[in-house]
Design an enzyme around this catalytic site. Structure first.
Site, mmCIF file in Angstrom:
data_model
loop_
_atom_site.group_PDB
_atom_site.id
_atom_site.type_symbol
_atom_site.label_atom_id
_atom_site.label_comp_id
_atom_site.label_asym_id
_atom_site.label_seq_id
_atom_site.Cartn_x
_atom_site.Cartn_y
_atom_site.Cartn_z
ATOM 1 N N LEU A 21 0.836 -1.210 0.000
ATOM 2 C CA LEU A 21 0.000 0.000 0.000
ATOM 3 C C LEU A 21 0.873 1.263 0.000
ATOM 4 C CD1 LEU A 21 -2.641 -1.140 2.652
ATOM 5 C CD2 LEU A 21 -3.036 -0.866 0.202
ATOM 6 N N THR A 67 11.279 -3.818 2.646
ATOM 7 C CA THR A 67 10.341 -4.688 3.364
ATOM 8 C C THR A 67 10.890 -6.108 3.410
ATOM 9 O OG1 THR A 67 8.020 -5.288 3.603
ATOM 10 C CG2 THR A 67 8.843 -5.152 1.338
ATOM 11 N N LYS A 71 14.974 -6.533 5.674
ATOM 12 C CA LYS A 71 15.166 -5.428 6.624
ATOM 13 C C LYS A 71 16.498 -5.524 7.371
ATOM 14 C CE LYS A 71 10.314 -4.269 7.291
ATOM 15 N NZ LYS A 71 9.242 -3.955 8.222
ATOM 16 N N ASP A 107 9.405 1.976 11.311
ATOM 17 C CA ASP A 107 8.291 1.127 11.771
ATOM 18 C C ASP A 107 7.940 1.432 13.229
ATOM 19 O OD1 ASP A 107 7.700 -0.399 9.503
ATOM 20 O OD2 ASP A 107 9.297 -1.842 9.920
ATOM 21 N N ALA A 135 8.871 -8.056 13.969
ATOM 22 C CA ALA A 135 8.040 -6.955 14.456
ATOM 23 C C ALA A 135 8.024 -6.935 15.994
ATOM 24 C CB ALA A 135 6.625 -7.085 13.913
ATOM 25 N N ASN A 155 5.740 -16.226 23.242
ATOM 26 C CA ASN A 155 5.900 -16.749 21.883
ATOM 27 C C ASN A 155 5.739 -18.260 21.886
ATOM 28 O OD1 ASN A 155 6.412 -16.136 19.117
ATOM 29 N ND2 ASN A 155 8.380 -17.146 19.314
ATOM 30 N N GLY A 249 -3.338 -2.350 12.757
ATOM 31 C CA GLY A 249 -2.013 -1.839 12.413
ATOM 32 C C GLY A 249 -1.980 -0.872 11.241
HETATM 33 P P1 NAP Z 1 7.784 -13.025 11.592
HETATM 34 O O1 NAP Z 1 9.158 -12.506 11.873
HETATM 35 O O2 NAP Z 1 7.587 -14.082 10.575
HETATM 36 O O3 NAP Z 1 7.189 -13.555 13.011
HETATM 37 C C1 NAP Z 1 5.977 -14.248 13.058
HETATM 38 C C2 NAP Z 1 5.561 -14.468 14.522
HETATM 39 O O4 NAP Z 1 4.283 -15.110 14.518
HETATM 40 C C3 NAP Z 1 6.500 -15.376 15.317
HETATM 41 O O5 NAP Z 1 6.534 -14.940 16.644
HETATM 42 C C4 NAP Z 1 5.799 -16.733 15.207
HETATM 43 O O6 NAP Z 1 6.076 -17.622 16.276
HETATM 44 C C5 NAP Z 1 4.350 -16.316 15.286
HETATM 45 N N1 NAP Z 1 3.455 -17.308 14.723
HETATM 46 C C6 NAP Z 1 3.283 -17.627 13.398
HETATM 47 N N2 NAP Z 1 2.360 -18.610 13.272
HETATM 48 C C7 NAP Z 1 1.968 -18.934 14.538
HETATM 49 C C8 NAP Z 1 1.024 -19.871 15.051
HETATM 50 N N3 NAP Z 1 0.309 -20.665 14.263
HETATM 51 N N4 NAP Z 1 0.861 -19.923 16.400
HETATM 52 C C9 NAP Z 1 1.569 -19.111 17.216
HETATM 53 N N5 NAP Z 1 2.473 -18.204 16.789
HETATM 54 C C10 NAP Z 1 2.665 -18.113 15.461
HETATM 55 O O7 NAP Z 1 6.799 -11.836 11.176
HETATM 56 P P2 NAP Z 1 6.924 -10.268 11.529
HETATM 57 O O8 NAP Z 1 7.687 -9.577 10.471
HETATM 58 O O9 NAP Z 1 7.349 -10.146 12.941
HETATM 59 O O10 NAP Z 1 5.390 -9.782 11.341
HETATM 60 C C11 NAP Z 1 4.376 -10.199 12.231
HETATM 61 C C12 NAP Z 1 3.042 -9.556 11.881
HETATM 62 O O11 NAP Z 1 3.118 -8.140 12.024
HETATM 63 C C13 NAP Z 1 2.623 -9.827 10.440
HETATM 64 O O12 NAP Z 1 1.279 -10.173 10.427
HETATM 65 C C14 NAP Z 1 2.840 -8.509 9.736
HETATM 66 O O13 NAP Z 1 1.901 -8.314 8.699
HETATM 67 C C15 NAP Z 1 2.600 -7.509 10.867
HETATM 68 N N6 NAP Z 1 3.329 -6.242 10.634
HETATM 69 C C16 NAP Z 1 2.600 -5.116 10.449
HETATM 70 C C17 NAP Z 1 3.240 -3.902 10.225
HETATM 71 C C18 NAP Z 1 2.426 -2.646 10.038
HETATM 72 O O14 NAP Z 1 2.931 -1.663 9.465
HETATM 73 N N7 NAP Z 1 1.204 -2.613 10.489
HETATM 74 C C19 NAP Z 1 4.641 -3.845 10.179
HETATM 75 C C20 NAP Z 1 5.365 -5.029 10.393
HETATM 76 C C21 NAP Z 1 4.692 -6.223 10.622
HETATM 77 P P3 NAP Z 1 7.331 -18.657 16.207
HETATM 78 O O15 NAP Z 1 8.537 -17.825 16.529
HETATM 79 O O16 NAP Z 1 7.034 -19.674 17.243
HETATM 80 O O17 NAP Z 1 7.351 -19.213 14.812
#
Ligand code: NAP
Length: 288
Positions: A21, A67, A71, A107, A135, A155, A249
């Site tokens: 976006l 992105t 990063k 961010d 994040a 976590n 978010g």
């Molecule tokens: P990431 O590094 O892939 O981390 C994913 C997290 O989700 C990990 O803690 C993972 O746990 C957990 N997870 C995934 N599947 C799971 C499940 N089935 N049960 C329990 N825990 C689960 O992703 P990220 O970059 O941190 O992003 C996370 C979210 O934030 C995304 O949805 C992203 O869209 C959002 N975000 C939004 C913005 C914004 O501008 N609004 C910016 C950044 C991110 P494990 O470590 O155990 O695998």
């Protein structure tokens, strides 16, 4: 807008970038603020990341957003890294200088500005962070640096939670307590600000929340979900059902973009312009 010999280019590098976006945010801002600037997405393969940064510099590109999944990977190709980005270990904005690009993280300031605009404070709060990915790690640094009273970082895999807690605690004292997600019943029965940083509940798996137990939500006075697709996540629904306030978010996305735009163009974006762009983003998210 007329594209002419003075038009500057900014863009986004990542993979994938098709659903971004950010062009909506930046191209609308450029139009509203009268800056002669165009913003485009650039899908970049991992093996071409270094060339992409060098090529952007060679082409006199003013700035880039970065992105997933680059990063952290982009950091070795920068000439300077801002203190906050260095601390968090992630860069999402490159700003052109004479020698190359300086890396920033917008961010977290973006989330902070979003929370301020929603009237949600971190200072003095007991905070629960759900997740320990990129994040969540940045959110943990933000909460520690903005005066959270204590932080419980939950976590699924405890190893990652321990790693994040150790990194934040090394800088801010023993602020963060890491816990396995399924042990949430052991949390002290306080009232919390909860920040949902897992990818659970993200479209198209919108009917899932990382914790389903309604008793958990009784402890949450405010829930902030970093997810914005869908507009109201299941986590948000559960927070509201238990009587708390809930936010998605989208404003974080908006403000990380605005802060990048301000860095590139040396301008201040008004709250009026921010709110007009938020309306456009809401419209876009609701139809996509
Ligand atoms: P990431 O590094 O892939 O981390 C994913 C997290 O989700 C990990 O803690 C993972 O746990 C957990 N997870 C995934 N599947 C799971 C499940 N089935 N049960 C329990 N825990 C689960 O992703 P990220 O970059 O941190 O992003 C996370 C979210 O934030 C995304 O949805 C992203 O869209 C959002 N975000 C939004 C913005 C914004 O501008 N609004 C910016 C950044 C991110 P494990 O470590 O155990 O695998």
């Amino acid at each position: 807008m007329e594209i002419n010999g003075k038009t500057r280019l900014c863009g986004l590098i990542g993979n994938p970038v098709e659903h971004t976006l950010s062009p909506l945010i930046h191209n609308t801002l450029a139009e509203k603020m009268g800056n002669n600037l165009v913003y485009l997405p650039f899908p970049v393969e991992e093996k071409h990341l270094e060339d992409a940064v060098a090529g952007a510099f060679g082409l006199n590109i003013l700035g880039l957003n970065v992105t997933v999944p680059y990063k952290s990977a982009v950091m070795p190709y920068l000439t300077e890294i801002d203190k906050l980005a260095d601390e968090i270990g992630a860069v999402n904005t490159l700003v052109r200088s004479e020698e190359g690009y300086a890396g920033f993280n917008t961010d977290m300031p973006g989330l902070f500005r979003a929370m301020q605009s929603d009237g949600v404070k971190i200072d003095g709060e007991s905070v629960i962070i759900l997740g320990a990915g990129g994040a969540a790690r940045a959110v943990a640094f933000l909460c520690a640096s903005k005066g959270a009273k204590e932080i419980f970082l939950l976590n699924r895999s405890i190893e990652k939670a321990n790693e994040v807690a150790a990194e934040v605690n090394a800088l801010y004292g023993d602020k963060v307590c890491a816990m396995e997600l399924n042990r949430f019943r052991e949390l002290p029965k306080w009232r919390y600000l909860a920040i949902q940083c897992t990818s659970v509940g993200l479209y198209p798996n919108a009917d899932a929340a990382v914790i389903e137990d309604e008793a958990f939500y009784e402890m949450i006075h405010t829930g902030y979900d970093l997810i914005y697709r869908p507009e109201e996540t299941r986590f948000m629904k559960l927070v509201k059902k238990a009587g708390g306030a809930a936010y998605n978010g989208l404003k974080m996305l908006l403000y990380q973009g605005i802060i990048a735009y301000e860095l590139w163009n040396g301008v201040a974006v008004s709250e009026e312009a921010a709110s007009e762009i938020l309306d456009l983003l809401k419209e876009k998210v609701s139809v996509s």
